[in-house]
Enzyme design. Structure first.
Site, PDB file in Angstrom:
ATOM      1  N   GLU A  44       0.837  -1.207   0.000  1.00  0.00           N
ATOM      2  CA  GLU A  44       0.000   0.000   0.000  1.00  0.00           C
ATOM      3  C   GLU A  44       0.868   1.250   0.000  1.00  0.00           C
ATOM      4  OE1 GLU A  44      -3.115  -0.062  -1.162  1.00  0.00           O
ATOM      5  OE2 GLU A  44      -3.569  -1.467   0.465  1.00  0.00           O
ATOM      6  N   ALA A 133     -15.968   3.014  -1.855  1.00  0.00           N
ATOM      7  CA  ALA A 133     -15.519   2.078  -0.819  1.00  0.00           C
ATOM      8  C   ALA A 133     -14.030   1.785  -0.938  1.00  0.00           C
ATOM      9  CB  ALA A 133     -16.320   0.783  -0.916  1.00  0.00           C
ATOM     10  N   LEU A 135     -12.688   0.384  -3.636  1.00  0.00           N
ATOM     11  CA  LEU A 135     -12.523  -0.857  -4.407  1.00  0.00           C
ATOM     12  C   LEU A 135     -12.340  -0.547  -5.894  1.00  0.00           C
ATOM     13  CD1 LEU A 135     -15.126  -3.036  -2.488  1.00  0.00           C
ATOM     14  CD2 LEU A 135     -12.630  -3.178  -2.337  1.00  0.00           C
ATOM     15  N   SER A 136     -11.979   0.697  -6.171  1.00  0.00           N
ATOM     16  CA  SER A 136     -11.607   1.124  -7.522  1.00  0.00           C
ATOM     17  C   SER A 136     -12.736   1.047  -8.542  1.00  0.00           C
ATOM     18  CB  SER A 136     -10.392   0.331  -8.028  1.00  0.00           C
ATOM     19  OG  SER A 136      -9.283   0.630  -7.245  1.00  0.00           O
ATOM     20  N   SER A 137     -13.907   1.506  -8.140  1.00  0.00           N
ATOM     21  CA  SER A 137     -14.986   1.572  -9.126  1.00  0.00           C
ATOM     22  C   SER A 137     -14.599   2.569 -10.226  1.00  0.00           C
ATOM     23  CB  SER A 137     -16.305   1.971  -8.471  1.00  0.00           C
ATOM     24  OG  SER A 137     -16.167   3.199  -7.803  1.00  0.00           O
ATOM     25  N   SER A 138     -13.841   3.608  -9.882  1.00  0.00           N
ATOM     26  CA  SER A 138     -13.486   4.586 -10.922  1.00  0.00           C
ATOM     27  C   SER A 138     -12.479   4.000 -11.906  1.00  0.00           C
ATOM     28  CB  SER A 138     -12.986   5.887 -10.314  1.00  0.00           C
ATOM     29  OG  SER A 138     -11.958   5.634  -9.391  1.00  0.00           O
ATOM     30  N   ASP A 182      -4.353   0.579  -9.554  1.00  0.00           N
ATOM     31  CA  ASP A 182      -5.761   0.226  -9.720  1.00  0.00           C
ATOM     32  C   ASP A 182      -6.093  -0.044 -11.191  1.00  0.00           C
ATOM     33  OD1 ASP A 182      -5.682   0.919  -7.062  1.00  0.00           O
ATOM     34  OD2 ASP A 182      -6.691   2.841  -7.341  1.00  0.00           O
ATOM     35  N   TYR A 232      -3.729  12.188   0.634  1.00  0.00           N
ATOM     36  CA  TYR A 232      -3.004  11.355  -0.339  1.00  0.00           C
ATOM     37  C   TYR A 232      -1.903  12.181  -1.012  1.00  0.00           C
ATOM     38  CZ  TYR A 232      -2.448   7.934  -4.127  1.00  0.00           C
ATOM     39  OH  TYR A 232      -1.945   7.010  -5.012  1.00  0.00           O
TER      40      TYR A 232
HETATM   41  C1  GLA Z   1      -5.280   4.467  -4.253  1.00  0.00           C
HETATM   42  C2  GLA Z   1      -4.509   4.851  -5.511  1.00  0.00           C
HETATM   43  C3  GLA Z   1      -3.454   3.795  -5.851  1.00  0.00           C
HETATM   44  C4  GLA Z   1      -2.568   3.497  -4.634  1.00  0.00           C
HETATM   45  C5  GLA Z   1      -3.416   3.244  -3.393  1.00  0.00           C
HETATM   46  C6  GLA Z   1      -2.592   3.110  -2.143  1.00  0.00           C
HETATM   47  O1  GLA Z   1      -6.006   3.299  -4.490  1.00  0.00           O
HETATM   48  O2  GLA Z   1      -5.406   4.971  -6.601  1.00  0.00           O
HETATM   49  O3  GLA Z   1      -2.692   4.227  -6.941  1.00  0.00           O
HETATM   50  O4  GLA Z   1      -1.647   4.527  -4.414  1.00  0.00           O
HETATM   51  O5  GLA Z   1      -4.364   4.262  -3.168  1.00  0.00           O
HETATM   52  O6  GLA Z   1      -1.818   1.958  -2.181  1.00  0.00           O
END
Ligand code: GLA
Length: 400
Positions: A44, A133, A135-138, A182, A232
């Site tokens: 992470e 959430a 979980l990378s919906s985008s 992601d 971030y």
């Molecule tokens: C988000 C970002 C990723 C990564 C994670 C942390 O999901 O989109 O690129 O940096 O945070 O690991």
């Protein structure tokens, strides 16, 4: 791939397409693309430090069904938001009333800037990746658009291009300075496998998940991630400061990924706080990914679980991207027998935790979380069991 679920999403899109755009449209004239969300198993906040990550694509996805138009108009319909968004290729701008469309026009803009010739198109979109959430919906939406446009306009995109253009759309047009993890795993995931990715070279390896009787459980805290974007970007800045510090002392260092545990130990006393702890997280987390991939490939779930626990502690104490809610679900899950390990997953400040759990103990974790978590937080958690899914691709509508 969970074909029935995919087929259901595709059918909803076709039906919506007919209703909104053309009652006479048939399978033959339509192209369907899908792209999954992801959960990160370990690694992470390492991707933007040129480090290693080990996510898997999940059996939740975004599906788009569409076709070319004869003009330069783009018409989109989101089944989930029940909203339409329309723009011209020559005037791509945010649709403030339909923020979900940012990801689509962002991708269109990036492709046009990169010199690809697109035409107008119309498409219906539906998905079942939980939104907001972590979980990378985008990323799933970006990569599904890339996959659809690749097919509609014969762009010849490879996996790396899809990941990079998806990331660029998010960076430039959505305004989140995310790394490449992601979008990469959404494009390149493989059923039954984790994806071990070197975020510098973009070399990757599909690692079979020898989970045997274990399951990947994802616990959504339902805590919204309001502060996530600014924090971030602040972490990225601190990492850059750390990398510059080491580069002044060790010429080979280009990013924190190049700092070995030994080099870190030799210089850490000179580093200001909190940069020292941010660097320690990245340096130790990169090593945990390497160790974790070996452990899972050898079927050593206990060892992998210990690395997950250590990753959480590091994200909580050194990187400071966890929060009370994430710490609580991790603590609750860790207290249940049959849990190998648990950690927050994704950017942090809310969103989800991931746990590796013996299949007989899944219910016990669910119950433990539902018993204690709402009372202490006022939030209602969600618990999902995911399997590792195939990355993005075209759906055969006739066969779906
Ligand atoms: C988000 C970002 C990723 C990564 C994670 C942390 O999901 O989109 O690129 O940096 O945070 O690991």
């Amino acid at each position: 791939m969970d074909q029935e679920r995919t087929a259901r999403l595709a059918a909803r899109c076709v039906e919506a397409f007919q209703r909104r755009f053309d009652p006479g449209a048939t399978f033959d004239g339509l192209t369907a693309a899908r792209a999954p969300g992801r959960v990160n198993l370990i690694g992470e906040h390492t991707d933007y430090n040129d480090g290693f990550v080990f996510p898997m694509a999940i059996d939740r996805e975004v599906v788009m069904v569409g076709r070319r138009r004869a003009d330069d108009t783009v018409r989109l319909y989101s089944v989930d938001y029940d909203q339409e968004s329309v723009f011209e290729l020559s005037r791509v701008e945010p649709d403030l009333g339909a923020r979900w469309s940012d990801y689509v026009w962002g991708v269109v803009q990036v492709l046009q800037e990169a010199g690809f010739r697109l035409g107008g198109f119309e498409a219906a979109i539906a998905g079942d990746v939980p939104r907001g959430a972590g979980l990378s919906s985008s990323a799933a939406l970006e990569v599904s658009v890339l996959t659809l446009l690749d097919a509609l306009f014969d762009l010849g995109l490879d996996l790396v291009q899809k990941a990079r253009y998806g990331q660029r759309a998010e960076n430039q047009f959505v305004g989140v300075a995310c790394g490449i993890m992601d979008q990469f795993v959404s494009a390149a995931g493989k059923a039954g496998h984790g994806l071990f990715l070197d975020c510098r070279s973009l070399d990757y390896q599909h690692v079979p998940l020898h989970l045997e009787d274990a399951r990947v459980l994802v616990i959504d805290t339902r805590k919204s991630r309001e502060l996530a974007d600014s924090a971030y970007n602040a972490r990225r800045q601190e990492c850059q400061e750390g990398a510059a510090f080491f580069a002044r002392r060790i010429p080979e260092v280009r990013a924190l990924r190049d700092v070995t545990p030994e080099a870190f130990a030799a210089y850490e006393a000179e580093l200001p706080e909190p940069v020292r702890r941010r660097c320690r997280h990245v340096v130790t987390e990169c090593q945990r990914v390497l160790d974790g991939v070996k452990a899972l490939a050898a079927g050593d779930l206990e060892a992998f679980g210990r690395l997950m626990n250590a990753s959480h502690a590091s994200l909580r104490d050194d990187y400071e991207v966890s929060c009370r809610e994430l710490d609580l679900v991790v603590e609750i899950a860790s207290g249940v027998e049959g849990v190998y390990g648990a950690r927050m997953t994704g950017a942090g400040f809310g969103g989800c935790a991931v746990a590796l759990v013996h299949k007989e103990c899944v219910e016990a974790v669910r119950q433990a979380v539902c018993r204690r978590y709402p009372g202490e937080t006022g939030l209602t958690p969600e618990v999902y069991e995911f399997t590792a899914a195939e990355g993005a691709g075209i759906i055969d509508l006739a066969g779906a």
